[in-house]
Design a protein around this motif. Structure first.
Motif, short mmCIF file in Angstrom:
data_model
loop_
_atom_site.label_atom_id
_atom_site.label_comp_id
_atom_site.label_asym_id
_atom_site.label_seq_id
_atom_site.Cartn_x
_atom_site.Cartn_y
_atom_site.Cartn_z
N ARG A 153 0.78 -1.21 0.00
CA ARG A 153 0.00 0.00 0.00
C ARG A 153 0.83 1.28 0.00
NH1 ARG A 153 -4.91 1.34 4.21
NH2 ARG A 153 -5.07 3.46 3.47
N GLU A 154 1.97 1.24 0.70
CA GLU A 154 2.69 2.51 0.90
C GLU A 154 4.07 2.26 1.45
OE1 GLU A 154 -0.12 3.96 3.76
OE2 GLU A 154 0.49 2.37 5.12
N TYR A 155 4.87 3.32 1.50
CA TYR A 155 6.17 3.26 2.15
C TYR A 155 5.91 2.99 3.63
CZ TYR A 155 11.17 4.46 2.44
OH TYR A 155 12.55 4.42 2.59
N ASN B 262 16.09 0.54 0.55
CA ASN B 262 16.45 -0.50 -0.42
C ASN B 262 15.29 -1.45 -0.70
OD1 ASN B 262 18.94 0.64 -0.59
ND2 ASN B 262 19.97 -0.89 0.68
N LEU B 263 14.47 -1.69 0.31
CA LEU B 263 13.38 -2.66 0.14
C LEU B 263 12.09 -2.04 -0.38
CD1 LEU B 263 14.02 -4.67 3.42
CD2 LEU B 263 14.20 -5.60 1.10
N ASN B 264 11.94 -0.75 -0.22
CA ASN B 264 10.64 -0.14 -0.53
C ASN B 264 10.75 1.01 -1.52
OD1 ASN B 264 8.72 -1.51 1.52
ND2 ASN B 264 10.48 -0.91 2.75
N TYR B 265 11.84 1.06 -2.23
CA TYR B 265 12.08 2.17 -3.15
C TYR B 265 10.89 2.48 -4.06
CZ TYR B 265 14.59 5.06 -6.54
OH TYR B 265 14.97 6.08 -7.37
N SER C 18 7.46 8.44 -3.49
CA SER C 18 6.73 9.23 -4.49
C SER C 18 7.60 9.42 -5.74
CB SER C 18 6.37 10.59 -3.90
OG SER C 18 7.57 11.29 -3.67
N GLU C 19 6.95 9.75 -6.81
CA GLU C 19 7.67 9.94 -8.05
C GLU C 19 8.72 11.04 -7.91
OE1 GLU C 19 5.65 10.76 -12.07
OE2 GLU C 19 4.48 9.17 -11.07
N GLY C 20 8.32 12.09 -7.21
CA GLY C 20 9.22 13.23 -7.02
C GLY C 20 10.50 12.82 -6.32
N VAL C 21 10.35 12.04 -5.26
CA VAL C 21 11.52 11.63 -4.49
C VAL C 21 12.40 10.71 -5.33
CG1 VAL C 21 12.29 10.35 -2.44
CG2 VAL C 21 10.32 11.89 -2.27
N LEU D 285 20.35 12.43 -8.95
CA LEU D 285 21.59 12.61 -8.19
C LEU D 285 22.42 11.34 -8.11
CD1 LEU D 285 20.02 14.73 -5.31
CD2 LEU D 285 21.45 15.59 -7.17
N GLY D 286 21.95 10.27 -8.76
CA GLY D 286 22.70 9.02 -8.73
C GLY D 286 22.54 8.26 -7.42
N PHE D 287 21.43 8.41 -6.75
CA PHE D 287 21.20 7.72 -5.48
C PHE D 287 20.03 6.75 -5.50
CE2 PHE D 287 24.14 10.79 -3.97
CZ PHE D 287 24.81 10.12 -2.95
N LYS D 288 19.76 6.23 -6.66
CA LYS D 288 18.70 5.24 -6.79
C LYS D 288 19.04 4.03 -5.90
CE LYS D 288 16.45 2.91 -10.69
NZ LYS D 288 16.56 1.50 -10.48
N ALA D 289 18.02 3.41 -5.29
CA ALA D 289 18.28 2.23 -4.46
C ALA D 289 18.79 1.10 -5.36
CB ALA D 289 16.99 1.80 -3.77
#
Ligand code: SF4
Ligand code: SF4
Lengths: 274, 436
Positions: B220-222, B276-279, B283-286, B293-297
């Motif tokens: 459902r959500e983070y 790492n588990l809930n990327y 939200s799309e913005g985050v 910035l190269g910080f994708k999980a």
């Protein structure tokens, strides 16, 4: 309460501030970091010489003002508090742990050996004293600020008073008075909710009654409380049982002398009855 | 045989919450011993909760930690409701989520600005850092204030809130008061984005670890208050089964128990594990910003946790705005249940990671058993492992620097030592050939 303008020191040198932690949750020293608007100003007025939670720079004592959080629960801390006292010109206890043993003083009313084995498989490694005691049980204290947690504006007031060499203005009246000042509806009179407000020290701004709940005395006893009378009313008029009354005297400030005396008196009565 | 043995000892670690020490023994061939010593005196919460009324659990357990009292309250509430079979209504559940957003914001910002950031820029504390970087510190304090305002509104005060109760809240403020926070939240969201960008540009030591990440997860959500417990190595269990898979063990050098996954040992909880588990749930913005910035999980460099915390702050602000916009007053501020003999458990996501509570109560509603597993005790072993793996790569550094790096490695975790019921001290010291 504290006015920022009064924070300005009249001392020739920057007074050295130290913040010490004993057994506690860190909540009271956090109140200092929660002063978002005043923190940087305070940093200009005093030299933060020792504050492990916030700074890795450690300056040698002596310190002009020491804030002490937490209660004494280990043999090592018995020695450490003596040293803190020796190094401090002005020693202020902050919070229920430092002024009244804190929530961990509940062990004083129980068997700590049993407590240790309830929590740890091998209690033998754990060094702890039988009791949790307030700072004043071990060294002279210059000022005590009650509350679990303390009110940050009152803390600024105490620091500001120290900087200006005057007595801190911290009211010692009851939470009930704060309720009246806020125009709160009394939860006891209006809803029959048991409330510790009549015997509890002001400082929170009558928070619980403002949220429709009875006070549970996290600020400890007010000046000259009448706990016997409060218990009588709780039992007679509100139908509270004795163990509830004892529990309310014994939560965050159980060792505050008045609360302790009342709860012990009640306990004797309870045993006498059964 | 062995080379010259050296030790690192820190007797009292600064800028962490609580009391702890670090002891490391190593030589040119490797690291022989790492002990994160938590010496904060035990506070026995699990013992003295027994005999108290079940309604007191949220107030009492809040006192375990002044930095994240809401987390304790949330886990305690949910565990008691689980025992009593209470299901909070949707509006109540949203309000709890809103309160938790407030705590994530204030607690993360405290860690980012006052405990963690000074490490990257070489200052002893935030006040000193503010002299050269006033904007950064003020920005952080501004965002933190917004988190505090949220907690104050719903909880009554920032430290040890008084307004939550089993079943709901004592009083639910009205829509207008929430709406009044709107502009401040919008402002904070702008600042938080700047904060993420700033943090992403900090110099990070190279340090990629391989963790078993553990966090709640829900379609459902983070995750904040609910979900299943999952890991990146195949764990997927309901909270009820927590104790079948995790065990706490006592070690002589610490007053905090060490928690391990029975099948595999050390694991990681906290912002990085959650992230790492809930990327995909962010939200799309985050996510957009993280990718830019190269910080994708996944993020597996513990030093970069400061960026992950900033991203979580940004998310919590967006989430708070969404919840306030969708505010619906609950029919009743709280639900009631008659006490009965029962037991229940719950886990929620404290800012520092998974926080598990289990209670049993009797017919009168008095607590007969309590078990609390705080995030720091779950991370302790992983912190020690980090040091063990990291050290060989940095042994060429001068001792002072090496010690500083070890302390930083611990601060990456925002270890709340008072919650594991404990603080940290570190000394670096050459030991002349102890094996000679
Ligand atoms: S008095 Fe209360 S708030 Fe202060 S340190 Fe003790 S437990 Fe925490
Ligand atoms: S318990 Fe009493 S003293 Fe504490 S916040 Fe509530 S009203 Fe104030």
């Amino acid at each position: 309460m504290a006015a920022d303008s009064q924070l300005i020191a009249r001392q020739p040198h920057k007074p050295k501030l130290a913040v010490w932690k004993f057994t506690s949750c860190d909540g009271c020293q956090l109140s200092l970091l929660d002063c978002e608007d005043e923190l940087l100003l305070l940093g200009q007025e005093v030299e933060i010489a020792y504050f492990m939670e916030a700074s890795s720079k450690v300056e040698e004592g002596p310190y002009d003002i020491s804030l002490v959080e937490g209660s004494i629960t280990t043999p090592a801390d018995l020695l450490r508090i003596q040293e803190v006292r020796r190094q401090s010109n002005f020693l202020v206890c902050i919070g229920a742990c430092a002024t009244a043993g804190g929530i961990q003083a509940l062990r004083n009313f129980a068997d700590v050996v049993e407590f240790t084995s309830a929590v740890y498989a091998e209690p033998i490694y754990i060094k702890t004293l039988k009791d949790s005691t307030p700072i004043s049980a071990h060294v002279p204290v210059d000022f005590e600020l009650q509350g679990c947690p303390i009110n940050k504006l009152q803390l600024l007031e105490v620091i500001s008073a120290f900087l200006n060499r005057r007595a801190p203005q911290v009211s010692a009246h009851s939470v009930c008075i704060e309720c009246k000042l806020k125009n709160n509806i009394c939860v006891w009179v209006a809803h029959g909710t048991p409330c510790m407000g009549p015997v509890t020290h002001a400082g929170c701004g009558a928070l619980c009654p403002s949220y429709n709940r009875g006070c549970y005395a996290c600020y400890g006893p007010k000046e000259n409380p009448n706990g016997e009378s409060l218990c009588h009313w709780w039992e007679e008029k509100l139908g509270a049982d004795r163990s509830t009354v004892i529990e309310n005297m014994r939560n965050y400030n159980g060792l505050a002398p008045h609360f302790k005396a009342v709860s012990e008196e009640k306990e004797r009565g309870q045993k006498g009855k059964s | 045989m062995a080379g010259k043995s050296k030790t690192i000892k820190v007797d009292y670690l600064a800028r962490v919450e609580g009391e702890g020490a670090l002891y490391i023994r190593y030589d040119d061939h490797g690291v022989h011993e790492v002990q994160l010593k938590i010496f904060e005196p035990p506070r026995f919460f699990e013992a003295f909760l027994r005999g108290r009324d079940y309604t007191e659990a949220p107030d009492i357990t809040a006192r375990i930690c002044g930095i994240c009292p809401v987390a304790y309250q949330m886990s305690a509430l949910h565990a008691m409701e689980n025992a009593l079979g209470l299901m909070p209504t949707e509006p109540l559940r949203n309000l709890r989520r809103l309160l938790y957003c407030g705590e994530w914001i204030e607690s993360h910002m405290l860690h980012i600005s006052m405990l963690h950031a000074p490490d990257f820029l070489g200052y002893p504390n935030a006040v000193a850092m503010a002299k050269d970087h006033p904007q950064v510190v003020q920005r952080a304090l501004e965002i933190k204030k917004t988190g505090n305002a949220l907690v104050r509104l719903l909880g009554g005060r920032e430290v040890h809130p008084i307004n939550v109760r089993v079943g709901g809240f004592y009083r639910v403020p009205n829509r207008e008061v929430f709406q009044a926070l709107h502009p401040q939240l919008i402002e904070a969201r702008i600042l938080a984005e700047l904060m993420v960008r700033w943090a992403a540009g900090l110099p990070f030591p190279h340090c990629e670890q391989s963790y078993e990440c553990v966090a709640l997860s829900s379609p459902r959500e983070y995750p904040m208050n609910e979900g299943r417990i999952v890991s990146n190595r195949g764990l997927d269990i309901s909270v009820q089964d927590y104790e079948k898979h995790f065990r706490e063990q006592q070690v002589p050098h610490s007053t905090a128990l060490h928690s391990v996954l029975i099948e595999r040992g050390a694991y990681l909880v906290g912002p990085m594990a959650r992230y790492n588990l809930n990327y995909p749930q962010l939200s799309e913005g985050v996510r957009g910003l993280a990718e830019e910035l190269g910080f994708k999980a996944p993020c597996n460099n513990p030093f970069k946790s400061i960026v992950v915390r900033c991203l979580e702050v940004l998310y919590a602000l967006e989430e708070a705005l969404r919840l306030i916009d969708g505010f619906q007053a609950p029919d009743e501020p709280y639900l009631v249940a008659e006490p009965k003999e029962a037991s229940g458990c719950a886990a929620t996501e404290a800012p520092r990671g998974l926080l598990y509570h289990r209670y049993a109560i009797n017919r009168e509603g008095k607590i007969t058993f309590a078990k609390i597993v705080a995030p720091t005790s779950q991370n302790q072993k992983t912190i020690e492992d980090d040091l063990r793996l990291m050290l060989p790569k940095f042994m060429h550094l001068p001792e002072q620097q090496l010690q500083g790096l070890c302390e930083r490695a611990i601060r990456n975790y925002d270890p709340c030592i008072s919650c594991s019921t404990h603080f940290l001290q570190l000394h670096l010291q050459h030991e002349a050939k102890r094996n000679s």
